[in-house]
Write a protein that holds these residues in place. Structure first.
Motif, mmCIF file in Angstrom:
data_model
loop_
_atom_site.group_PDB
_atom_site.id
_atom_site.type_symbol
_atom_site.label_atom_id
_atom_site.label_comp_id
_atom_site.label_asym_id
_atom_site.label_seq_id
_atom_site.Cartn_x
_atom_site.Cartn_y
_atom_site.Cartn_z
ATOM 1 N N ALA A 173 -8.736 -1.529 -13.007
ATOM 2 C CA ALA A 173 -7.350 -1.079 -12.835
ATOM 3 C C ALA A 173 -6.625 -1.040 -14.183
ATOM 4 O O ALA A 173 -5.880 -0.098 -14.472
ATOM 5 C CB ALA A 173 -6.615 -1.986 -11.850
ATOM 6 N N GLN A 191 -13.135 14.757 -7.174
ATOM 7 C CA GLN A 191 -13.700 13.747 -8.085
ATOM 8 C C GLN A 191 -14.250 12.564 -7.302
ATOM 9 O O GLN A 191 -15.319 12.038 -7.616
ATOM 10 C CB GLN A 191 -12.623 13.257 -9.064
ATOM 11 N N ARG A 228 -0.863 11.985 -7.746
ATOM 12 C CA ARG A 228 -1.677 11.646 -8.913
ATOM 13 C C ARG A 228 -0.862 11.099 -10.073
ATOM 14 O O ARG A 228 -1.288 10.181 -10.747
ATOM 15 C CB ARG A 228 -2.489 12.859 -9.358
ATOM 16 N N VAL A 269 -10.230 11.174 -14.848
ATOM 17 C CA VAL A 269 -8.819 11.451 -14.540
ATOM 18 C C VAL A 269 -8.046 11.795 -15.809
ATOM 19 O O VAL A 269 -7.347 12.799 -15.869
ATOM 20 C CB VAL A 269 -8.169 10.254 -13.816
ATOM 21 N N ARG A 323 0.092 7.530 -9.155
ATOM 22 C CA ARG A 323 -1.039 6.602 -9.125
ATOM 23 C C ARG A 323 -1.562 6.265 -10.513
ATOM 24 O O ARG A 323 -2.205 5.241 -10.699
ATOM 25 C CB ARG A 323 -2.164 7.179 -8.261
ATOM 26 N N GLN A 324 -1.301 7.162 -11.479
ATOM 27 C CA GLN A 324 -1.722 6.824 -12.841
ATOM 28 C C GLN A 324 -0.884 5.691 -13.401
ATOM 29 O O GLN A 324 -1.256 5.055 -14.379
ATOM 30 C CB GLN A 324 -1.625 8.049 -13.747
ATOM 31 N N GLU A 339 -10.507 4.188 -1.171
ATOM 32 C CA GLU A 339 -9.136 3.774 -1.514
ATOM 33 C C GLU A 339 -9.046 3.330 -2.972
ATOM 34 O O GLU A 339 -8.056 3.613 -3.656
ATOM 35 C CB GLU A 339 -8.681 2.642 -0.590
ATOM 36 N N ASN A 350 1.643 2.845 -3.775
ATOM 37 C CA ASN A 350 0.831 3.878 -4.450
ATOM 38 C C ASN A 350 0.328 4.941 -3.476
ATOM 39 O O ASN A 350 -0.626 5.635 -3.764
ATOM 40 C CB ASN A 350 -0.328 3.247 -5.233
ATOM 41 N N MET A 382 -4.246 -0.915 -8.720
ATOM 42 C CA MET A 382 -4.344 -1.723 -7.514
ATOM 43 C C MET A 382 -5.661 -2.497 -7.473
ATOM 44 O O MET A 382 -6.712 -1.978 -7.847
ATOM 45 C CB MET A 382 -4.223 -0.849 -6.269
ATOM 46 N N LEU A 428 -1.151 4.790 -0.572
ATOM 47 C CA LEU A 428 -2.302 4.614 0.314
ATOM 48 C C LEU A 428 -1.859 4.605 1.769
ATOM 49 O O LEU A 428 -2.642 4.903 2.665
ATOM 50 C CB LEU A 428 -3.059 3.317 -0.001
ATOM 51 N N GLN A 483 -8.940 6.413 -4.951
ATOM 52 C CA GLN A 483 -7.624 7.053 -4.810
ATOM 53 C C GLN A 483 -6.588 6.351 -5.675
ATOM 54 O O GLN A 483 -5.770 6.985 -6.332
ATOM 55 C CB GLN A 483 -7.162 6.992 -3.347
ATOM 56 N N SER A 484 -6.645 5.019 -5.664
ATOM 57 C CA SER A 484 -5.628 4.283 -6.407
ATOM 58 C C SER A 484 -5.837 4.429 -7.914
ATOM 59 O O SER A 484 -4.955 4.102 -8.692
ATOM 60 C CB SER A 484 -5.600 2.816 -5.982
ATOM 61 N N LEU A 485 -7.013 4.929 -8.312
ATOM 62 C CA LEU A 485 -7.246 5.232 -9.732
ATOM 63 C C LEU A 485 -6.839 6.667 -10.065
ATOM 64 O O LEU A 485 -7.182 7.179 -11.120
ATOM 65 C CB LEU A 485 -8.715 5.001 -10.079
ATOM 66 N N ALA A 486 -6.155 7.307 -9.126
ATOM 67 C CA ALA A 486 -5.609 8.653 -9.322
ATOM 68 C C ALA A 486 -6.681 9.742 -9.351
ATOM 69 O O ALA A 486 -6.456 10.833 -9.864
ATOM 70 C CB ALA A 486 -4.740 8.742 -10.588
ATOM 71 N N MET A 487 -7.864 9.448 -8.799
ATOM 72 C CA MET A 487 -8.889 10.482 -8.740
ATOM 73 C C MET A 487 -8.566 11.481 -7.628
ATOM 74 O O MET A 487 -7.998 11.120 -6.605
ATOM 75 C CB MET A 487 -10.264 9.844 -8.501
ATOM 76 N N THR A 488 -8.939 12.752 -7.854
ATOM 77 C CA THR A 488 -8.734 13.770 -6.830
ATOM 78 C C THR A 488 -9.839 13.645 -5.778
ATOM 79 O O THR A 488 -10.840 12.971 -5.986
ATOM 80 C CB THR A 488 -8.830 15.188 -7.420
ATOM 81 N N MET A 528 -6.720 1.996 -16.820
ATOM 82 C CA MET A 528 -5.832 3.160 -16.696
ATOM 83 C C MET A 528 -4.449 2.872 -17.287
ATOM 84 O O MET A 528 -3.542 3.694 -17.180
ATOM 85 C CB MET A 528 -5.706 3.581 -15.235
ATOM 86 N N ARG A 542 0.815 -1.218 0.000
ATOM 87 C CA ARG A 542 0.000 0.000 0.000
ATOM 88 C C ARG A 542 0.848 1.268 0.000
ATOM 89 O O ARG A 542 0.352 2.341 -0.360
ATOM 90 C CB ARG A 542 -0.952 -0.012 1.195
#
Lengths: 242, 222
Positions: free
Chosen positions: A152, B133, A75, A107, A78-79, B122, A50, A83, A52, B125-130, A155, A47
């Protein structure tokens, strides 16, 4: 060329020192399984990759995106890091297709039509293209987890983190999820997974990383580690799961 | 029973009743739209502890929930002009309803937001969203769906409560009733009819809200 670099990672939960200086390099296309007893820090490490989990000291770098201790702008990183979670965590109010499309749309600002194409192709990859319009609560656990993988993948991450992705599944549903992961591994996706499926880790993993009390205790190919554990802790762990 | 009913004396004034009804509905609709907007902002500020707004909304919610609506209305209608803000009875009535509903829905929607499973946030978040968003796309729609029945009830309560706006001469349904019975001296018949009208309005508004919610908040159709 290292895709993932972790240097001197330290993490505390209050007075509990859970990661005690982790160094790890992972190459493009490598499949790494983090194994160890619960509480050994393997999920926390995963975790951290990325963001978390925050950490107090050290560095995480994925494909040139650096993450320092206490940093909050994640950001870009994470792109590049996908996960998948133990509990699937699909968005219940969105259809399967919308779950998969959401992040590319909001995104990456990808146009709607293109998002649909992406969604259909990743759902096809996990064998669920016919569930495009279904809602998560209409799917089995195994199907939900495959949608989560597709979400996942939409992206186009450089590396995919899998946090005990089969632990919440009924035994008969585990294989359909592992089959998807195996396909990804065969296609060259870089994978870092925390797993209790030792047979799977052995079969698919290029490298096993055994964690014990917040440290990487031993690491090597599955064959080496299982045949010749160097430390009594690993020998013990292997003994306990067989 | 010596009393003889004369409903015709009330129905003579049906245009007054209709006008009052429409104004009550307009008040309720306006109050709902803006009240919900405040409720959403207040709820996210409090649930996610967005300083300093979380504290501001906490004070606001307590102030509104622990004082009578009629007093709030007087406070606005008589208070603001003393501060140099000119305000007519409609503006005061709408403002009071928005403020009142905003406070109650802040707490209702907050409960929905706090019920969001941590894992879904989570995942987002892990998808890079703000954060914005995540709130808009992942947290808010299911939160509103969960608490929508409570919101519908609160809107009905506020609509019924809007009858006190007659006290500042906003010509809504209760004002119409007062007007009619002062003309025809048929208080019982007048309030009998107006009570029935409120009852029907309440059922109607609840149905509209429930159906509208289903359409707006969409999601899974079983």
């Amino acid at each position: 060329m290292n895709l993932v670099r972790i240097d001197g990672l330290h993490k505390h939960f209050g007075s509990n020192h859970v990661l005690k200086g982790i160094d790890l390099r992972i190459k493009q296309g490598e499949v790494v399984a983090l194994i160890g007893r619960s509480g050994s820090g393997k999920s926390t490490l995963l975790r951290s990759i990325n963001g978390l989990e925050s950490f107090e000291d050290g560095l995480v770098e994925v494909d040139g995106e650096r993450l320092h201790a206490g940093q909050t702008n994640l950001r870009e990183l994470r792109q590049k890091v996908g996960m998948v979670f133990q509990q699937f965590n699909l968005f219940p109010h969105l259809s399967v297709g919308e779950n998969v499309m959401l992040a590319p749309q909001v995104v990456k600002k990808t146009p709607r039509g293109e998002c649909e194409t992406i969604a259909r192709s990743v759902l096809d990859k996990v064998g669920l293209s016919e569930k495009y319009d279904a809602y998560p609560d209409q799917l089995s656990g195994g199907q939900q987890q495959r949608v989560a993988i597709a979400r996942a993948l939409a992206m186009q991450p450089r590396v995919l983190l899998c946090d005990e992705i089969t632990s919440a599944l009924d035994p008969e549903l585990v294989n359909e999820v592992l089959a998807v992961v195996k396909t990804l591994a065969a296609e060259g996706m870089t994978l870092i997974m925390v797993t209790h499926e030792m047979r799977f880790a052995r079969e698919v993993g290029d490298r096993l990383v055994f964690m014990h009390e917040g440290r990487i205790h031993e690491s090597g190919t599955p064959a080496e580690l299982f045949a010749h554990p160097k430390t009594p802790e690993l020998a013990n762990f292997i003994g306990s799961i067989n | 029973m010596a009393y003889s009913f004369d409903f015709a004396a009330v129905l003579e004034y049906r245009e007054v009743l209709l006008a009052g009804t429409l104004r009550t509905l307009a008040l309720t609709a306006t109050g709902t739209v803006f009240g919900l907007a405040i409720g959403v902002l207040g709820a996210v500020s409090r649930a996610w502890r967005i300083a300093p707004y979380d504290k501001v909304f906490a004070v606001y919610v307590e102030a509104v929930r622990n004082t009578p609506f009629l007093v709030q209305l007087f406070f606005i209608f008589f208070g603001l002009p003393s501060l140099g803000v000119q305000i007519n009875e409609w503006q005061a009535a709408i403002l009071a309803m928005v403020i009142n509903l905003g406070a109650y829905t802040t707490e209702i929607i907050r409960a929905g937001i706090e019920a969001t499973p941590r894992g879904q946030i989570e995942a987002a978040q892990s998808l890079a969203m703000t954060r914005a968003q995540i709130f808009r796309q992942v947290v808010l729609p299911p939160a509103l769906r969960k608490v929508w029945p409570a919101i519908c009830s609160q809107v009905v309560i506020v609509m019924l409560g809007s009858s006190v706006c007659s006290q500042i001469a906003a010509e809504e349904l209760t004002f119409a009733a007062n007007f009619i019975q002062s003309r025809n001296f048929r208080a019982f018949e007048t309030y009998f009819i107006v009570t029935a009208m409120y009852f029907v309005l309440a059922l109607l508004v609840r149905q509209i809200m429930i159906r509208g919610g289903r359409r707006l908040l969409g999601g899974r159709r079983a």
